[in-house]
Design a protein around this motif. Structure first.
Motif, PDB file in Angstrom:
ATOM      1  N   LEU A  61       0.840  -1.206   0.000  1.00 52.09           N
ATOM      2  CA  LEU A  61       0.000   0.000   0.000  1.00 52.09           C
ATOM      3  C   LEU A  61       0.870   1.249   0.000  1.00 52.09           C
ATOM      4  N   GLU A  62       1.891   1.237   0.864  1.00 50.17           N
ATOM      5  CA  GLU A  62       2.784   2.397   0.962  1.00 50.17           C
ATOM      6  C   GLU A  62       3.572   2.588  -0.337  1.00 50.17           C
ATOM      7  N   ALA A  63       3.991   1.493  -0.949  1.00 48.13           N
ATOM      8  CA  ALA A  63       4.734   1.588  -2.215  1.00 48.13           C
ATOM      9  C   ALA A  63       3.815   2.093  -3.333  1.00 48.13           C
ATOM     10  N   GLY A  64       2.504   1.788  -3.226  1.00 47.75           N
ATOM     11  CA  GLY A  64       1.543   2.281  -4.210  1.00 47.75           C
ATOM     12  C   GLY A  64       1.450   3.800  -4.156  1.00 47.75           C
ATOM     13  N   ASP A  65       1.518   4.350  -2.935  1.00 45.39           N
ATOM     14  CA  ASP A  65       1.477   5.807  -2.765  1.00 45.39           C
ATOM     15  C   ASP A  65       2.812   6.447  -3.121  1.00 45.39           C
ATOM     16  N   ASN A  66       3.880   5.685  -2.934  1.00 45.33           N
ATOM     17  CA  ASN A  66       5.227   6.228  -3.127  1.00 45.33           C
ATOM     18  C   ASN A  66       6.100   5.178  -3.833  1.00 45.33           C
ATOM     19  N   PRO A  67       5.996   5.092  -5.172  1.00 46.64           N
ATOM     20  CA  PRO A  67       6.703   4.034  -5.914  1.00 46.64           C
ATOM     21  C   PRO A  67       8.223   4.069  -5.736  1.00 46.64           C
ATOM     22  N   ASP A  68       8.774   5.221  -5.359  1.00 46.11           N
ATOM     23  CA  ASP A  68      10.226   5.313  -5.178  1.00 46.11           C
ATOM     24  C   ASP A  68      10.667   4.904  -3.775  1.00 46.11           C
ATOM     25  N   MET A  69       9.716   4.489  -2.946  1.00 46.20           N
ATOM     26  CA  MET A  69      10.055   4.091  -1.582  1.00 46.20           C
ATOM     27  C   MET A  69      11.178   3.045  -1.600  1.00 46.20           C
ATOM     28  N   ALA A  70      12.151   3.227  -0.704  1.00 46.41           N
ATOM     29  CA  ALA A  70      13.326   2.334  -0.694  1.00 46.41           C
ATOM     30  C   ALA A  70      12.914   0.890  -0.446  1.00 46.41           C
ATOM     31  N   LEU A  71      13.643  -0.031  -1.065  1.00 40.10           N
ATOM     32  CA  LEU A  71      13.429  -1.456  -0.825  1.00 40.10           C
ATOM     33  C   LEU A  71      14.118  -1.852   0.472  1.00 40.10           C
ATOM     34  N   VAL A  72      13.554  -2.817   1.164  1.00 39.50           N
ATOM     35  CA  VAL A  72      14.230  -3.411   2.315  1.00 39.50           C
ATOM     36  C   VAL A  72      15.131  -4.513   1.763  1.00 39.50           C
ATOM     37  N   GLY A  73      16.429  -4.388   1.969  1.00 37.87           N
ATOM     38  CA  GLY A  73      17.373  -5.384   1.436  1.00 37.87           C
ATOM     39  C   GLY A  73      17.820  -5.033   0.024  1.00 37.87           C
ATOM     40  N   GLU A  74      18.688  -5.862  -0.500  1.00 41.17           N
ATOM     41  CA  GLU A  74      19.291  -5.637  -1.817  1.00 41.17           C
ATOM     42  C   GLU A  74      18.335  -6.001  -2.940  1.00 41.17           C
ATOM     43  N   ALA A  75      18.300  -5.156  -3.994  1.00 37.56           N
ATOM     44  CA  ALA A  75      17.502  -5.508  -5.171  1.00 37.56           C
ATOM     45  C   ALA A  75      18.235  -6.582  -5.976  1.00 37.56           C
ATOM     46  N   ASP A  76      17.470  -7.449  -6.601  1.00 37.24           N
ATOM     47  CA  ASP A  76      18.014  -8.480  -7.490  1.00 37.24           C
ATOM     48  C   ASP A  76      17.776  -8.008  -8.924  1.00 37.24           C
ATOM     49  N   ASP A  77      18.874  -7.736  -9.659  1.00 38.71           N
ATOM     50  CA  ASP A  77      18.758  -7.176 -11.015  1.00 38.71           C
ATOM     51  C   ASP A  77      18.097  -8.126 -12.003  1.00 38.71           C
ATOM     52  N   ARG A  78      18.040  -9.393 -11.668  1.00 45.97           N
ATOM     53  CA  ARG A  78      17.504 -10.381 -12.624  1.00 45.97           C
ATOM     54  C   ARG A  78      15.981 -10.380 -12.668  1.00 45.97           C
ATOM     55  N   VAL A  79      15.344  -9.720 -11.698  1.00 50.25           N
ATOM     56  CA  VAL A  79      13.873  -9.730 -11.668  1.00 50.25           C
ATOM     57  C   VAL A  79      13.337  -8.294 -11.676  1.00 50.25           C
ATOM     58  N   THR A  80      12.030  -8.167 -11.946  1.00 50.48           N
ATOM     59  CA  THR A  80      11.414  -6.846 -12.079  1.00 50.48           C
ATOM     60  C   THR A  80      11.244  -6.168 -10.709  1.00 50.48           C
ATOM     61  N   HIS A  81      10.862  -4.901 -10.794  1.00 50.65           N
ATOM     62  CA  HIS A  81      10.688  -4.126  -9.565  1.00 50.65           C
ATOM     63  C   HIS A  81       9.601  -4.740  -8.671  1.00 50.65           C
ATOM     64  N   THR A  82       8.529  -5.219  -9.279  1.00 53.28           N
ATOM     65  CA  THR A  82       7.428  -5.793  -8.476  1.00 53.28           C
ATOM     66  C   THR A  82       7.905  -7.012  -7.685  1.00 53.28           C
ATOM     67  N   THR A  83       8.718  -7.854  -8.320  1.00 52.08           N
ATOM     68  CA  THR A  83       9.238  -9.027  -7.611  1.00 52.08           C
ATOM     69  C   THR A  83      10.184  -8.585  -6.489  1.00 52.08           C
ATOM     70  N   ASN A  84      10.996  -7.577  -6.761  1.00 49.11           N
ATOM     71  CA  ASN A  84      11.859  -7.046  -5.697  1.00 49.11           C
ATOM     72  C   ASN A  84      11.030  -6.430  -4.570  1.00 49.11           C
ATOM     73  N   ARG A  85       9.897  -5.830  -4.931  1.00 49.68           N
ATOM     74  CA  ARG A  85       9.024  -5.250  -3.904  1.00 49.68           C
ATOM     75  C   ARG A  85       8.445  -6.357  -3.011  1.00 49.68           C
ATOM     76  N   LEU A  86       8.126  -7.500  -3.619  1.00 47.67           N
ATOM     77  CA  LEU A  86       7.636  -8.640  -2.827  1.00 47.67           C
ATOM     78  C   LEU A  86       8.712  -9.100  -1.840  1.00 47.67           C
ATOM     79  N   ALA A  87       9.937  -9.234  -2.332  1.00 53.99           N
ATOM     80  CA  ALA A  87      11.037  -9.663  -1.459  1.00 53.99           C
ATOM     81  C   ALA A  87      11.222  -8.658  -0.320  1.00 53.99           C
TER      82      ALA A  87
END
Ligand code: CA
Length: 271
Positions: A61-87
């Motif tokens: 919900l918070e990421a929906g309001d603020n798509p640039d919100m920082a990810l918790v943990g390292e992003a994985d370049d092999r997958v899309t932003h949505t999958t990284n958001r799930l992680a």
């Protein structure tokens, strides 16, 4: 999205347990679906699974309001932003459970599995920890998209146990990864493009421990009505013993015939 989703969901205590430690969450606006299977003494398992579902939902919900919100943990370049958001959401849920267990003595040692799916246009993004599973039925064939983080699955992968021995093993309940176990958690990720006709099943191990895959697959293939299909999965798990809590979310992917009323209205209002 050029595809539409039909969904059904149900959670059942089963026949042997006094309470249900599973929780699930669905947010159709976000296209988010989560199943968690909690563990721990007293009501701790229920607390852990509910906290995980709520934390994951809130993060989206918070990421929906603020798509640039920082990810918790390292992003994985092999997958899309949505999958990284799930992680990211799952790592945050892990932290929330670890912190709650530290501050409430009665919840010490609580944990939960998680399997979650999110839709990015026509792409399915998914993530899991533990032995809750995601299955895909396509072209009348069912495949398990997630690999259990469990002791028996690791033994099978190393060739030390056969599938049949794993199914009979007294250790088949042992998970090797769970939210709440450690400060950091390893989240398994995946994604794939969906096509009309695909059917997806997210479930806790109360369904898969005793019901053979062949029977699950047959129900997913043969039943057209999604709420009835969902009920049939619960019933078959109870009929084979109902030893554990059973939770299922069924998703059926269909062609989007024409824009829905709400979408038409939004377009007209240029929202
Ligand atoms: Ca379970």
């Amino acid at each position: 999205m050029t595809l539409a989703l039909l969904h059904g969901a149900q959670s059942d205590v089963g026949r042997k347990r006094s309470h249900n430690e599973d929780h699930y969450g669905i947010d159709l606006d976000l296209g988010l679906f989560v199943v968690c299977d909690g563990m721990g003494g007293g009501n701790a398992g229920e607390v852990a699974s509910a906290l995980a579902v709520d934390t994951i939902h809130r993060h989206f919900l918070e990421a929906g309001d603020n798509p640039d919100m920082a990810l918790v943990g390292e992003a994985d370049d092999r997958v899309t932003h949505t999958t990284n958001r799930l992680a990211s959401a799952i790592r945050l849920a892990n932290r929330a459970i670890v912190t709650s267990a530290q501050t409430h003595r009665e919840w010490a040692g609580m944990g939960t599995t998680v399997v979650a799916a999110a839709f990015d246009e026509d792409r399915l993004c998914y993530a899991h920890v533990g032995d809750s599973r995601l299955y895909l039925v396509r072209n009348r064939t069912m495949q398990q998209l997630t690999k259990d983080h469990s002791w028996v699955a690791e033994q099978v992968a190393q060739g030390l146990l056969t599938e049949e021995e794993a199914e009979r093993s007294p250790r088949r309940n042992l998970v090797t990864q769970a939210l709440g176990a450690h400060a950091a958690v390893e989240v398994s990720l995946g994604e794939l493009p969906l096509v009309a006709g695909d059917r997806l099943l997210l479930c806790s191990d109360g369904l898969t421990k005793d019901v053979p895959d062949s029977l699950i697959s047959q129900i997913l293939l043969d039943e057209a009505d999604v709420p009835i299909l969902t009920q049939k999965l619960i019933t078959v798990a109870n009929d084979t013993g109902g030893d554990d809590n059973i939770t299922v979310i069924v998703l059926v992917v269909r062609e989007q015939s024409k824009p829905g009323l709400w979408r038409q209205l939004r377009q007209r209002l240029a929202l």
